[in-house]
Design a protein around this motif. Structure first.
Motif, PDB file in Angstrom:
ATOM      1  N   GLN A  13       0.795  -1.211   0.000  1.00 46.30           N
ATOM      2  CA  GLN A  13       0.000   0.000   0.000  1.00 46.30           C
ATOM      3  C   GLN A  13       0.837   1.276   0.000  1.00 46.30           C
ATOM      4  O   GLN A  13       0.459   2.280  -0.619  1.00 46.30           O
ATOM      5  CB  GLN A  13      -0.925   0.000   1.226  1.00 46.30           C
ATOM      6  N   MET A  14       1.973   1.234   0.671  1.00 44.15           N
ATOM      7  CA  MET A  14       2.740   2.465   0.876  1.00 44.15           C
ATOM      8  C   MET A  14       4.008   2.564   0.035  1.00 44.15           C
ATOM      9  O   MET A  14       4.378   3.653  -0.420  1.00 44.15           O
ATOM     10  CB  MET A  14       3.115   2.580   2.368  1.00 44.15           C
ATOM     11  N   PHE A  15       4.678   1.433  -0.184  1.00 48.87           N
ATOM     12  CA  PHE A  15       5.982   1.496  -0.824  1.00 48.87           C
ATOM     13  C   PHE A  15       6.113   0.561  -2.027  1.00 48.87           C
ATOM     14  O   PHE A  15       7.231   0.283  -2.472  1.00 48.87           O
ATOM     15  CB  PHE A  15       7.087   1.153   0.181  1.00 48.87           C
ATOM     16  N   GLY A  16       4.984   0.065  -2.503  1.00 48.70           N
ATOM     17  CA  GLY A  16       5.037  -0.887  -3.616  1.00 48.70           C
ATOM     18  C   GLY A  16       5.796  -0.352  -4.815  1.00 48.70           C
ATOM     19  O   GLY A  16       6.572  -1.066  -5.459  1.00 48.70           O
ATOM     20  N   ALA A  17       5.617   0.913  -5.099  1.00 45.81           N
ATOM     21  CA  ALA A  17       6.272   1.493  -6.272  1.00 45.81           C
ATOM     22  C   ALA A  17       7.789   1.523  -6.130  1.00 45.81           C
ATOM     23  O   ALA A  17       8.524   1.432  -7.114  1.00 45.81           O
ATOM     24  CB  ALA A  17       5.750   2.911  -6.498  1.00 45.81           C
ATOM     25  N   TYR A  18       8.273   1.628  -4.887  1.00 46.68           N
ATOM     26  CA  TYR A  18       9.719   1.735  -4.661  1.00 46.68           C
ATOM     27  C   TYR A  18      10.430   0.388  -4.809  1.00 46.68           C
ATOM     28  O   TYR A  18      11.662   0.349  -4.914  1.00 46.68           O
ATOM     29  CB  TYR A  18       9.999   2.293  -3.263  1.00 46.68           C
ATOM     30  N   LEU A  19       9.661  -0.712  -4.789  1.00 48.25           N
ATOM     31  CA  LEU A  19      10.280  -2.033  -4.935  1.00 48.25           C
ATOM     32  C   LEU A  19      10.533  -2.389  -6.388  1.00 48.25           C
ATOM     33  O   LEU A  19      11.237  -3.355  -6.679  1.00 48.25           O
ATOM     34  CB  LEU A  19       9.403  -3.115  -4.288  1.00 48.25           C
TER      35      LEU A  19
END
Length: 576
Positions: free
Chosen positions: A352-358
């Motif tokens: 929800q919060m950091f999916g894009a950063y992975l």
């Protein structure tokens, strides 16, 4: 005074409440696991022919449910290769990824859960008693080797696919490029670093902080890999990177339970439930043994059952205890199910919060992590020990291992189970019937009767004292009859045959008929048959059967009482 609700809490939660500081290793392991299981869960969903997000659904709620109910303190339940492959096989008649396919996969997970739950209610966990140590170790070793081979795709870019060495070899047929150089350099380098990190000397200079440094190093390595992937544009080099993650939340919904659907999926559900339980229990039991912890197979059935029911109700597919997930969980420092709870909640939070950063995490790093964590599970030590002390278990290990790596884990497990049953039947069929004598003491004969081949004993001309070292049933009754008659012919002067029944825990109808026939046959040779030291449960059976009426001799409370009553004046001495 305990809080009124404390009885509802598992022991591990009570222990953490009493000692909150003990939770730190599990929190650390859970945080790292939450990052590292994302690509794995996505990959297993794809392997099952399902949308990747279903792998994430199967890794959240089912993990929380098992952590609360399950039997193992470190087993990581979630999407695994075995259930993914079996789901794909069960639904092979449908278009992979279609709405119908997805619906049936969810229904199948729910059915697997119900089957496992019913098995726990019926207390069928005893099935694991028929999985020998050799079979369990062979299965785990083969699974570890196949997982390592399967990870070569991400580690060195080898286009390998399949669930056995045969299918993997076929997948490489006609392939010109077996290794992708940039991926191989990265993957092998990461693997070397991780193996070095796992060594005892790594971070030893930090003293007590060495263990924490080892676990933190993995997170630092993952962050560094993501940054470098973007800075040096590894995607342009052909290195496979994690894409943007889906962020949809699991939602509760009842799957399709139409009678025709249930009937069609029932055989597959039964098979998946069996394989999932045996493989999960083998892994969890192995770690429980290594950690000297108790393990309940029925509790494992219950935990897996509710975990699969939860997966079916939240849009996932069938789950089990994964070897690579569990070994990684342990390698990261997990001690209690809190690590799995943190992992599941962390996975939900990250999505929800950091999916894009992975996005940009190299699959080569995940492969290196999995390989470094499972390589130690190739159990050569057990094979060596079995070969020295129990050749049958060594054969079971090798047969299970070879069948599993050659034809797949399902076949290997079936072969192992068949060998376990065959060995059990063979051993119970070859019943040892020992000739007993009275152990010689410093003041003459004692009250103990032992094998005349192993002890200094006294025997009696007119007595043949035999001990049957196995329960009597249809599978060994005939061989016991033949052995007793052979021994009676070898002792022609013994007209009293005494069967010592200390090792006989059960006697079935066939064995009862054998004793009746044996008594009659001995009578034709002018000999009587007596029974001594009959256990209570066996006596309860034969006292209401024709055995006692057909017995030409007597029932004695002990071998000593039989000898005192039946011995003649003359006696011979035998000994080592």
């Amino acid at each position: 005074m305990h809080a009124p609700h404390s009885n509802w809490l598992p022991d591990w939660i009570k222990a953490l409440i009493q000692s909150p500081k003990s939770a730190l290793p599990d929190i650390s392991a859970g945080v790292m696991m939450s990052v590292l299981v994302i690509p794995q869960s996505l990959g297993y969903a794809a392997l099952a022919g399902l949308p990747p997000v279903m792998g994430l659904y199967a890794a959240i709620v089912p993990t929380l449910v098992y952590a609360y109910i399950g039997a193992s303190s470190v087993s990581a339940v979630g999407p695994v290769a075995i259930t993914a492959i079996m789901t794909s096989s069960a639904l092979s008649g449908y278009a992979a990824g279609s709405l119908q396919y997805v619906s049936l996969a969810v229904t199948l997970a729910l059915m697997v859960g119900v089957v496992l739950w019913l098995a726990s209610v019926l207390r069928l966990g005893w099935i694991m008693q028929f999985v020998s140590r050799g079979v369990s170790a062979g299965f785990i070793s083969a699974a570890a080797l196949l997982i390592i081979a399967g990870q070569l795709k991400s580690l060195i870019g080898m286009p390998i696919m399949g669930d056995s060495l045969i299918s993997m070899a076929r997948s490489l047929t006609g392939t010109q490029m077996l290794i992708h150089a940039p991926t191989a350099w990265l993957g092998l380098g990461l693997l070397g670093v991780l193996l070095l990190n796992r060594s005892k000397s790594a971070f030893a200079f930090l003293g007590k902080a060495a263990d924490f440094a080892k676990r933190a190093f993995i997170i630092v390595l993952a962050i560094a890999a993501i940054i470098m992937a973007h800075v040096f544009d590894w995607a342009a080099l052909g290195i496979r990177l994690l894409d943007t993650l889906p962020t949809d939340l699991p939602h509760f919904a009842l799957p399709d339970l139409h009678p025709s659907t249930v009937i069609a999926l029932l055989p597959s559900a039964l098979l998946i439930a069996l394989i999932a339980f045996i493989s999960s229990a083998a892994i969890a039991g192995n770690y429980a043994r290594l950690r000297s912890q108790p393990f309940s197979s029925n509790r494992e059935l219950l935990g897996l059952g509710f975990a699969n029911i939860a997966s079916g109700l939240t849009g996932g597919f069938a789950v089990a205890g994964g070897l690579s997930r569990t070994s990684l969980n342990v390698a990261l420092g997990a001690r209690t199910p809190l690590a799995s709870v943190v992992c599941a909640l962390g996975l939900l939070f990250i999505l929800q919060m950091f999916g894009a950063y992975l996005a940009g995490l190299p699959y080569a790093l995940l492969a290196a992590l999995i390989i470094s964590s499972v390589v130690s599970l190739i159990d050569v030590r057990t094979l060596k020990s079995a070969w020295q002390h129990d050749k049958a278990d060594a054969v079971s290990f090798l047969a299970t291992f070879i069948a599993a790596i050659t034809f797949g884990l399902n076949v290997g497990l079936v072969v192992g189970l068949l060998i376990s049953f065959a060995a059990m039947i063979y051993r119970s069929h070859r019943v040892r019937v020992a000739v007993l004598g009275q152990v010689v003491g410093h003041k003459g004969g004692s009250e103990h009767f032992r094998n005349i081949e192993r002890y200094q004993t006294r025997t009696f001309d007119n007595l043949l004292i035999l001990r049957i070292d196995e329960s009597l049933y249809f599978g060994n009754a005939d061989s016991v009859h033949r052995t007793i008659m052979t021994l009676s012919h070898e002792h022609p002067r013994a007209n009293e045959v005494i069967l010592v029944m200390t090792a006989v825990n059960h006697i079935d109808l066939t064995a009862q008929e054998m004793l009746i026939a044996l008594s009659a046959e001995l009578t034709t040779h002018e000999r009587r048959l007596h029974l001594a030291e009959v256990k209570g449960p066996v006596m309860d059976i034969i006292k209401h059967s024709p055995v006692t009426a057909a017995l030409t001799g007597q029932l004695f409370l002990s071998a000593q009482a039989a000898v005192e009553t039946l011995k003649a004046k003359g006696e011979d001495w035998h000994g080592l």
